[in-house]
Design a protein around this motif. Sequence first.
Motif, short mmCIF file in Angstrom:
data_model
loop_
_atom_site.label_atom_id
_atom_site.label_comp_id
_atom_site.label_asym_id
_atom_site.label_seq_id
_atom_site.Cartn_x
_atom_site.Cartn_y
_atom_site.Cartn_z
N VAL A 84 -2.62 -96.91 104.83
CA VAL A 84 -1.47 -96.59 105.36
C VAL A 84 -1.17 -95.94 105.96
CG1 VAL A 84 1.01 -97.15 103.56
CG2 VAL A 84 -1.51 -98.06 102.24
N LYS A 85 -1.72 -94.73 105.70
CA LYS A 85 -0.34 -93.62 106.52
C LYS A 85 -1.49 -93.90 107.88
CE LYS A 85 -0.42 -91.09 102.62
NZ LYS A 85 -1.21 -89.94 101.59
N ASP A 86 -2.38 -94.82 108.85
CA ASP A 86 -3.13 -94.66 109.96
C ASP A 86 -1.67 -95.95 110.84
OD1 ASP A 86 -4.22 -94.66 111.95
OD2 ASP A 86 -5.90 -95.16 110.81
N VAL A 87 -0.96 -94.73 111.36
CA VAL A 87 -0.15 -95.69 112.34
C VAL A 87 -0.49 -96.03 113.36
CG1 VAL A 87 2.22 -94.84 114.12
CG2 VAL A 87 1.09 -93.34 111.63
N ALA A 88 -1.75 -95.52 113.97
CA ALA A 88 -2.77 -96.45 115.45
C ALA A 88 -2.78 -97.74 114.04
CB ALA A 88 -3.72 -95.74 115.41
N LEU A 89 -3.91 -97.54 113.14
CA LEU A 89 -4.37 -99.00 112.31
C LEU A 89 -3.09 -99.93 112.31
CD1 LEU A 89 -6.31 -100.41 111.77
CD2 LEU A 89 -5.76 -98.98 109.31
N GLN A 90 -1.66 -99.46 112.06
CA GLN A 90 -0.63 -100.33 110.94
C GLN A 90 -0.16 -101.11 112.73
OE1 GLN A 90 -0.28 -100.89 108.49
NE2 GLN A 90 -2.24 -99.85 107.89
N ILE A 91 -0.17 -100.81 113.51
CA ILE A 91 0.02 -101.07 115.39
C ILE A 91 -0.94 -101.57 115.78
CG2 ILE A 91 0.85 -100.30 117.17
CD1 ILE A 91 1.69 -97.20 116.51
N HIS A 92 -2.03 -102.19 115.21
CA HIS A 92 -3.37 -102.75 116.14
C HIS A 92 -2.56 -104.02 115.40
CE1 HIS A 92 -5.91 -100.20 118.74
NE2 HIS A 92 -5.85 -99.47 117.31
N PHE A 93 -2.69 -103.87 113.73
CA PHE A 93 -2.50 -104.26 112.32
C PHE A 93 -1.12 -105.55 113.06
CE2 PHE A 93 -4.28 -103.23 108.23
CZ PHE A 93 -5.74 -103.19 108.96
N THR A 94 -0.16 -105.13 113.05
CA THR A 94 1.21 -105.51 113.27
C THR A 94 0.71 -106.68 115.43
OG1 THR A 94 2.33 -104.02 112.96
CG2 THR A 94 3.44 -105.45 114.52
N LEU A 95 -0.01 -105.74 115.82
CA LEU A 95 -0.35 -106.63 116.96
C LEU A 95 -0.71 -107.86 116.71
CD1 LEU A 95 -0.49 -104.10 119.61
CD2 LEU A 95 1.54 -105.54 119.75
N ILE A 96 -2.23 -107.45 116.03
CA ILE A 96 -2.97 -109.44 115.57
C ILE A 96 -2.08 -110.34 114.82
CG2 ILE A 96 -4.96 -109.12 114.10
CD1 ILE A 96 -6.11 -107.34 114.60
N GLN A 97 -1.86 -109.42 114.42
CA GLN A 97 -0.94 -110.43 113.11
C GLN A 97 -0.05 -111.32 113.34
OE1 GLN A 97 1.88 -108.05 109.88
NE2 GLN A 97 -0.19 -107.17 108.45
N ALA A 98 0.63 -110.53 114.61
CA ALA A 98 1.41 -111.31 115.78
C ALA A 98 1.10 -112.21 116.29
CB ALA A 98 2.56 -110.30 116.78
N PHE A 99 -0.16 -112.23 116.89
CA PHE A 99 -0.68 -113.02 117.89
C PHE A 99 -1.69 -114.29 116.87
CE2 PHE A 99 -4.97 -115.09 119.77
CZ PHE A 99 -4.47 -115.46 120.86
N CYS A 100 -1.50 -113.54 115.97
CA CYS A 100 -2.35 -115.15 114.75
C CYS A 100 -1.35 -115.73 114.37
CB CYS A 100 -3.11 -114.14 113.64
SG CYS A 100 -4.37 -113.71 113.84
N CYS A 101 0.19 -115.72 114.00
CA CYS A 101 1.10 -116.35 113.81
C CYS A 101 1.15 -116.89 115.13
CB CYS A 101 2.22 -115.05 112.96
SG CYS A 101 2.09 -114.85 111.60
N GLU A 102 0.99 -116.75 115.96
CA GLU A 102 1.31 -117.25 117.90
C GLU A 102 0.55 -118.31 117.50
OE1 GLU A 102 2.30 -116.38 121.71
OE2 GLU A 102 3.88 -115.76 120.23
#
Length: 161
Positions: A68-86
């Motif tokens: 949860v504290k890994d900011v880089a991983l959370q950024i990756h997750f946000t981008l992957i989630q956005a792509f998957c939703c789209e």
Amino acid sequence: MYNMTFEELSGDYSQERMDSVAKALEEVLTSALPQGSITIGVYEAAKSLNVDPDNVVLCILATDDEDVKDVALQIHFTLIQAFCCENDINILRVNNTRRLAEILGGGGKQSGGEPMDLHCVLVTSPHSTSWKDPALSKVNRFCRESRCMDQWVPIINLPER
């Protein structure tokens, strides 16, 4: 005799349903693995999503408490989630990477002893067949129903064995 409240009943139902979806997810992963329909790793998943997003039937994002504290991983997750939703790809969040490693075999280690990046796992549909898996249908239905309740990335707890 004790009468249960609505909240207690819905909580039991909810937990039972979550356990059922977790079991279905485990079935999906164990059946997709021998078919070569699993992509493991954030970067590998990003490459696969870029090349053939229509072939991806499920995206699993996995974390443990320390992630949860890994900011880089959370950024990756946000981008992957956005792509998957789209691209209308169902997404699940799993909170037990150790159990995910057990399901996928290898105990979370690659052949050279390096730890596998289990933070993102894609399930793809085999090109040779139209994959009709009841467990996958159950997981996809759960994802759809969660989106209807404005929960775009539902969280599943993979129970220990």
